[in-house]
Each structure stands twice: as structure tokens, then as C-alpha cells.
Enzyme design. Structure first.
Site, short mmCIF file in Angstrom:
data_model
loop_
_atom_site.label_atom_id
_atom_site.label_comp_id
_atom_site.label_asym_id
_atom_site.label_seq_id
_atom_site.Cartn_x
_atom_site.Cartn_y
_atom_site.Cartn_z
N ASP A 58 0.93 -1.13 0.05
CA ASP A 58 -0.11 -0.12 0.10
C ASP A 58 1.05 1.32 0.03
O ASP A 58 2.20 0.98 0.39
CB ASP A 58 -0.98 -0.06 1.10
CG ASP A 58 -2.02 0.89 0.81
OD1 ASP A 58 -2.03 1.92 0.01
OD2 ASP A 58 -3.00 0.71 1.66
C1 BGC Z 1 -4.85 3.36 -0.29
C2 BGC Z 1 -4.93 2.27 -1.32
C3 BGC Z 1 -4.83 2.97 -2.48
C4 BGC Z 1 -3.36 3.80 -2.54
C5 BGC Z 1 -3.06 4.45 -3.75
C6 BGC Z 1 -3.44 4.06 -0.22
O1 BGC Z 1 -3.86 5.21 0.75
O2 BGC Z 1 -5.14 2.62 1.23
O3 BGC Z 1 -6.04 1.71 -1.22
O4 BGC Z 1 -4.98 2.13 -3.61
O5 BGC Z 1 -3.41 4.47 -1.60
O6 BGC Z 1 -3.69 5.62 -3.98
#
Ligand code: BGC
Length: 744
Positions: free
Chosen positions: A226
Site C-alpha cells: 500500500d
Molecule cells: C490506499 C490504497 C490506494 C493507494 C493508492 C492508499 O492510501 O489505502 O487503497 O490504492 O493509497 O492511492
């Protein structure tokens, strides 16, 4: 991949991290350009200008389909797969190689700020729908990223907090849906979550990323972090992570230094490189000729169809569907609530899509009636100023003279979002006050809701109908109008229990935890499993949703084969409208050696029927789905015994049930001195021998009465031998012989 062996190690290391926010690092030596990975899940969020990952800056227009909360309420994997295909087409058209979704986390608490992005409180429903999504997107040659792996069930302190979950609960509730998706739909990538699991960061968790994900489930793609979840790329690569996002040069330098110092070896880097390279090359081949074009109208139409099936009719005293003929004069129908004009149609945070178009319910109602409908906003969607001067009074005045009021209530973007949790399940106070005042002047009120996760509905009995619209994407407005006027017969079902009180939620006492972690104290009893086990009243049970027609169930048959259980039931449309029924199958075992929920969803299927038509509906339950996770054996076990399969229209509207005997696959456990008399008596042949021995030593045994037999049953052989005065060594021989006969 022979090519990779000749590649400079620096190039390989560079591919284990992004080059910026949304791109992988290009590897010119391997002729691999940068590939875009972006959100997801319910639309393509490709940022053209300034980048951020929390949805602040605009992205290029793309279809905003209903978020997972809406898609889940359709209970329709075929429709979700179709949405997935459209998302795949848009990703390819926009040059996106990996779409970051679906979210397969379990809704442990309705307070989780990001529940709108997850499917359900149930792992079976989650697994089936998330698999359909993955199959759909990947059919277009672009990848998905199954997220957030794992046990990321809250937003509070999400980047640090440890989810403290016992082994069985992890397996049966929190990992099961992920496992289904990995094994059946083969996502190209999996995104590890921010949080710790039992103390270990998901991004550095070897057990999670390698032992479970790859060794057990056979995952072949790459694990991406993530955004910002990696603390130590060396530890993460060693644990099984392959790509850190977004770019982090300091971490890349640390890998180089660790390699020089012998703290990480080349094969570990090579492994990650090969996994990332294989997937990105495939993705690049699909998107290299992206021309930005897709069928905007067709996808808008699909978003509308998905929204139609996502809407759940929670209650209805017969007022719905409305008949346009009843609303001939301008004053007879009033629409109140800003959400009718300014729809709340998706969640806040990284998943925010810039829609190609946005339809609202008010315009759609005008279209259905062929004239303007009087409207008063009642409140605003501006969190700083929710009640505009005079708006409340104006709405009450309008309600006073109307024949019927359609009152649009819901949560604003500020109430639920990625990054923080809710603290209450109540609708905003100004909206509840408006509802009270409208009801005081007009009893004919239909409430239409927009919210990404359950809200309390203490007013459900005071209004004539409640329509739960969740978040419906860009075409939700006309879908709502069509349901209200019966152009569409509602068929959505809630994928999460709607509680009576926040305090009733099984996770209430331990959500969201504190610095020592969040202790998943309710264990297996998440959602309906908990409400049912404690026989708690709920506002609307898991699986509930009404229709404008009625369905009857008959002729249930349940049969078993080595592969699983086959359920068949006849469903008849007994009303006077065509409609879709979602048939749900719940399973329980009559007696179990382990703690169990009273019933668990193990299958579902939908059927669309014209009035008076009947159809036989079949549901196959694979044997492995009936297994529990044995903590003693660290594996899935199907207990032998009698299983009850109940089918019906919701978890608390079960119409028919039948039992089936299953042989199970329980391991043969060796008899030892720790085996109880009860367990020993259940071993064919051994029980008699045991009794004979005791009788011999103790000079005859009378037949114990029922209470005595129960007491004896729990005494381990070691203690029984002690009581009897028997020589334990002599007994070892008896046990060894019995075990040899049983092959253990
Ligand atoms: C989120 C993810 C997301 C990623 C990219 C993170 O803060 O938890 O779900 O895909 O950011 O935007």
C-alpha cells in the site's frame, strides 16, 4: 527468465520501487517502459496533473460505477464481472496497466470509514464478488490489485496499529475471502496493507506474504505495498514483498547498501524483479496503444443497471411503487433533501473518481413524471454549514401541502472517508430534526438513503418506506427514480447487518482499539454470526431486501458427493410483477467439537421470474467451504456429522431446511494419556477394551447413569488410570496397539 540474469543488479533493484506516485520504474536494459498502477476500485482514477493518493486532485474522466458497498448489494457476481470488464476496458483505454482494487476486507464494524470500498461482513459473499471483479478486469489484459492484505478493518491509526486476531478467526473470517480470490481468479497483484498483524507489519510479514499467499494459495503475481506501507524495503523483500509504491529513493539506496553488506542476497532481489517484470510486461503489452477511447454511453448504461440492482428496499407498507397517475397535480409530490439534487455517489479518499457524467434523482423524477416536482433542499452538503438559513423551515412548509414526501437523507463525504472512522452510526442531527418536523406535518414520508455503510434507522416504523441507496455511482439518480416508480423492481440485499444500536455490534467493545493494538475480541462472531449467536434483535438482517412481488420456496433437495453439497429448490413468483429473487443457503452443523456460529452463508444464486413462473435453482457448495480451521492441526477440517442447509430470502427469513450427513476428513488423532474417556469410547474397538481393563482392575463396573457418564466422559485417561490403581505402563501397551491398528 534468462534475460534477467544478465541484467545489472542496480536495474533489478530499481524495479522493486516505483519511479513516482503512479508509475513503475522503467528498465531500458530490459526494454520495459514504466507502467501505470492507479486506483480503483470502482472507476479509473488516472491523474493527469498533480498527483496525490487521497483523491485531492482531479483525474481524467472515467465511469464511476457503484462502489463495492453498492456492487455487493446486488449479490450478482455476473453483473460485478460485467462491471469489471468495463473497468478493464477503461483502464486499457487510459493506459493503466494495473487497477488498484478490489478491496476484500471484512466489514468488522459499521464504523469503519472505508466500508464503502469493501463488500461485506461475510467472507463467502466477499470472495465470490471480489473474484468476479478480478476476472472481469483481467479479461481485458490489465491487472488488478487485491487489497488490503490483510486484517485492515479500520482506518483509525491504520498505518501503525496491530490487528490482534486469533489463528482460526484470521483464517475463517479475514483471510478466507482473499484466499478464494487468489485461488479462483488469480489476481496479477496483491496489495499488502499498512497495519501490523499480531505485531508484524503486513509489508514485512513472511508468514502472510510467502507462507500463506504463495505456498498455500499458489499466488504467482507480485505483491505491491500500500502507498507508503514499507518501513524497511530490505525486510519487506525478504518477507515476500516485490514492489514498493510510491517511489522511495532512500529505501532503494538502503537495498544497495544491504546487498553490499550481505544483508540481502541477489536471488531475493532477482525473485522480486522477475515477478514484477512478468506482470508489468503483460500489462504494458495491453496498454501500449491506449487511445483514451471507450464507449462512455454504454458504460454509463451499465453503471445504471448496476445501481438498479444495488438499491435495497428495506421497508414498505405498500406505498411503493408510486404510480405517476397519483401525482397529476404539481403539489402532490414533494422532494426534500439536498442529496436528491446533489447526489452522494462515491466515497472519499484514494478511490474518488472523476465521473464522465452525473445524473441526479431530482432530474430523473422530473423525467418520470414529465414535469417539475417541487423541491426543497432542507439542508446542505457543506460540512461547515449543514443548515442554510431558512432551508429547514422552507422544507417543512413544502411538506405540509404535499400528498407524499420523498425525503433524501444520508451521510456527507466528511462523515465517512478513507483515513478515519466514524464515531456514531446516527444520521446527522439536522437531518433527523428535519425528518421529525416533516413527519409532524405529513405522515406520508418515504425515506431514500445515501450512505457508504449502515446508519441507524430508529424512524423506520414511522415512515411509509425506506429505500437504501448506499452509494450508487454516477447513474444512481435515475435508478432510484425507477425503483420508486416501479419501472425497476428492487432486488438488492444488504451485505451487512443493519443494527438497532451501535452497542449491539459484536465488535463494539474492542473497536478501534488503542496503542496496544486492536483486539478482535468477538473472534469468529463478526456481523450476523455474532447477532445470531447472541440472538440480538437487528433493524434489518444480513441478506434482507424487499421486492414489489413475492416469492415462494418449495421442494428443497440437498444431496452430497465427494466434491461437496448440491442444493436445489423451486422458486415461484407468486406476485403480479416480474422480479429477481436472491436465494441464500446457510449451513450449520448439528453438533460440533469446535465453537461455531449458528449459521453461515455458503452459497447463493439469483433467479428472475415473470409472475406465476417457477424455476429450479441450484447451488453447489464445495466441500472445502464447509471446513473449519483446526487450530490443533493448523489445517482446514471438515467435521463428520449432520449438516443442516437452510434456504431463504435472508439470514433471518429462512423458508426451508434439510439435513445431509457428511463423512468429513478429520485427521485420525493418536490416542494418548491425554485422551478423555469420552473420546476413547468413540474409537471403535478401543472403548470396549478400555472398559474391560477398568472392570478387570476395579473388580467389575456397574452401568453408570447418565450424569455419571457425562462426568466420566471428560476425564483424561491419565487421571482415570490413576483413580483405578492400574499400572500406567501396562496401559501404554494397550494404547500403542490401538494406535498401530489405526495407522497413527
Ligand atoms: C490506499 C490504497 C490506494 C493507494 C493508492 C492508499 O492510501 O489505502 O487503497 O490504492 O493509497 O492511492
Amino acid at each position: 527468465m534468462s534475460e534477467s540474469t544478465s541484467l545489472p543488479i542496480a536495474a533489478k533493484i530499481s524495479l522493486t520501487g516505483g519511479s513516482d506516485f503512479w508509475h513503475s520504474t522503467p528498465v531500458p536494459e530490459a526494454d520495459l517502459p514504466a507502467v501505470i498502477l492507479t486506483d480503483g476500485p470502482h472507476g479509473v482514477r488516472k491523474q493527469a496533473g498533480a498527483t496525490d493518493h487521497v483523491g485531492l486532485n482531479e483525474s481524467v474522466p472515467a465511469t464511476c460505477f457503484p462502489p463495492a458497498v453498492g456492487l455487493a448489494s446486488t449479490w450478482n457476481p455476473a453483473l460485478v464481472e460485467e462491471v469489471g470488464r468495463a473497468l478493464g476496458i477503461e483502464s486499457r483505454a487510459l493506459g493503466v496497466g494495473v487497477l488498484l482494487g478490489p478491496g476484500a476486507n471484512i466489514k468488522r464494524s459499521p464504523l469503519c470509514g472505508r466500508n464503502f470500498e469493501y463488500f461485506s461482513e461475510d467472507p463467502h459473499l466477499t470472495g465470490r464478488l471480489a473474484s468476479a471483479y478480478v476476472r472481469g478486469v483481467q479479461s481485458q489484459g490489465v491487472g488488478t490489485s487485491l487489497k488490503h492484505f490483510a486484517a485492515n478493518n479500520q482506518e483509525t491509526d491504520r498505518m501503525r496499529r496491530s490487528s490482534e486476531v486469533d489463528e482460526r478467526t484470521l483464517r475463517e473470517i479475514y483471510l478466507r475471502g482473499f484466499g478464494t480470490v487468489v485461488r479462483t481468479a488469480r489476481p496479477w497483484t496483491v496489495m499488502c496493507s499498512y497495519n501490523r498483524i499480531n505485531g508484524v507489519l503486513a509489508s514485512q510479514n513472511h508468514w502472510l506474504l510467502t507462507e500463506v499467499l504463495r505456498d498455500e494459495w499458489g499466488f504467482e503475481g507480485f505483491v505491491v505495498s500500500d502507498w507508503g506501507a514499507v518501513r524497511d524495503r530490505v525486510a519487506a523483500l525478504t518477507a515476500g514483498l516485490d514492489l514498493e509504491m510510491p517511489a522511495n529513493k532512500a529505501h532503494e539506496d538502503a537495498v544497495r547498501r544491504a546487498l553490499a553488506a550481505g544483508e540481502i542476497d541477489e536471488p531475493t532481489i532477482d525473485r522480486a524483479y522477475r515477478r514484477v517484470e512478468a506482470v508489468l510486461r503483460r500489462a504494458h503489452d495491453s496498454v501500449k496503444d491506449a487511445d483514451g477511447r471507450f464507449d462512455v454511453d454504454a458504460h454509463h448504461g451499465l453503471a445504471r443497471r448496476a445501481a438498479e440492482q444495488a438499491i435495497v428496499l428495506l421497508s414498505n407498507d405498500g406505498v411503493l411503487p408510486l404510480d405517476p397517475a397519483d401525482f397529476g397535480d404539481a403539489g402532490s409530490l414533494a422532494v426534500i433533501g439536498e442529496f436528491a439534487r446533489t447526489p452522494r455517489y462515491q466515497g472519499a479518499g484514494s478511490s474518488r473518481v472523476n465521473p464522465t457524467r452525473l445524473d441526479n434523482a431530482l432530474d430523473a423524477l422530473h423525467a418520470v413524471l414529465g414535469r417539475d416536482v417541487p423541491f426543497a433542499p432542507g439542508f446542505t452538503t457543506d460540512p461547515r454549514n449543514p443548515v442554510a438559513e431558512g432551508a429547514h423551515e422552507e422544507a417543512v412548509t413544502l411538506a405540509r401541502t404535499a400528498g407524499l414526501v420523498l425525503l433524501f437523507l444520508g451521510l456527507g463525504e466528511n462523515h465517512e472517508s478513507e483515513g478515519y472512522d466514524r464515531t456514531t452510526l446516527d444520521l446527522p442531527a439536522e437531518q433527523l430534526a428535519l425528518l421529525d418536523d416533516v413527519l409532524a406535518v405529513n405522515p406520508n414520508v418515504v425515506v431514500v438513503l445515501s450512505n457508504g455503510s449502515s446508519v441507524l434507522l430508529p424512524f423506520a416504523d414511522r415512515v411509509r418506506a425506506v429505500v437504501e441507496g448506499w452509494l450508487l455511482g454516477q447513474a444512481g439518480g435515475p435508478a432510484l427514480a425507477d425503483v420508486l416508480f416501479g419501472v425497476v423492481n428492487p432486488s438488492g440485499r444488504v451485505a451487512e447487518t443493519i443494527p438497532v444500536r451501535l452497542e449491539d455490534c459484536p465488535s463494539y467493545l474492542t473497536f478501534p482499539g488503542d496503542a496496544t493494538g486492536v483486539h478482535y475480541g468477538e473472534g469468529l462472531f463478526v456481523g450476523y454470526r455474532g447477532y445470531d449467536a447472541q440472538q440480538r434483535e437487528v433493524a434489518f438482517p444480513f441478506g434482507h431486501g424487499l421486492s414489489y412481488t413475492t416469492f415462494a420456496y418449495s421442494d428443497l433437495s440437498v444431496g452430497s458427493a465427494a466434491s461437496g453439497v448440491r442444493v436445489e429448490v423451486t422458486v415461484t413468483n407468486t406476485g403480479d410483477r416480474a422480479g429477481r429473487e436472491v436465494v441464500q443457503a446457510y449451513v450449520s452443523i448439528d453438533r460440533s467439537s469446535v465453537v461455531r456460529a449458528p449459521r453461515e452463508l455458503k452459497g447463493f444464486a439469483d433467479v428472475t421470474l415473470e409472475p406465476s413462473d417457477s424455476r429450479r435453482v441450484g447451488i453447489d457448495i464445495p466441500m472445502e467451504d464447509l471446513a473449519y480451521w483446526s487450530v490443533r492441526d493448523h489445517r482446514w477440517v471438515v467435521e463428520a456429522g449432520s449438516y443442516t442447509v437452510a434456504v431463504g430470502a435472508s439470514s433471518r427469513d429462512l423458508r426451508l431446511s434439510a439435513a445431509v450427513e457428511l463423512a468429513g476428513d478429520e485427521p485420525v488423532r493418536p490416542i494418548s494419556l491425554d485422551t478423555t474417556i469420552g473420546e476413547a469410547m468413540a474409537v471403535p474397538g478401543f472403548g470396549e477394551q478400555l472398559m474391560a481393563r477398568f472392570a478387570e482392575t476395579m473388580g467389575g463396573l456397574g452401568e453408570p447413569d447418565e450424569d455419571m457418564a457425562r462426568m466420566l466422559a471428560d476425564i483424561p485417561l491419565a487421571a482415570a488410570i490413576g483413580f483405578s490403581g492400574m499400572d500406567p505402563e501396562q496401559f501404554d501397551e494397550v494404547i500403542a496397539r490401538a494406535n498401530a491398528v489405526r495407522g497413527v
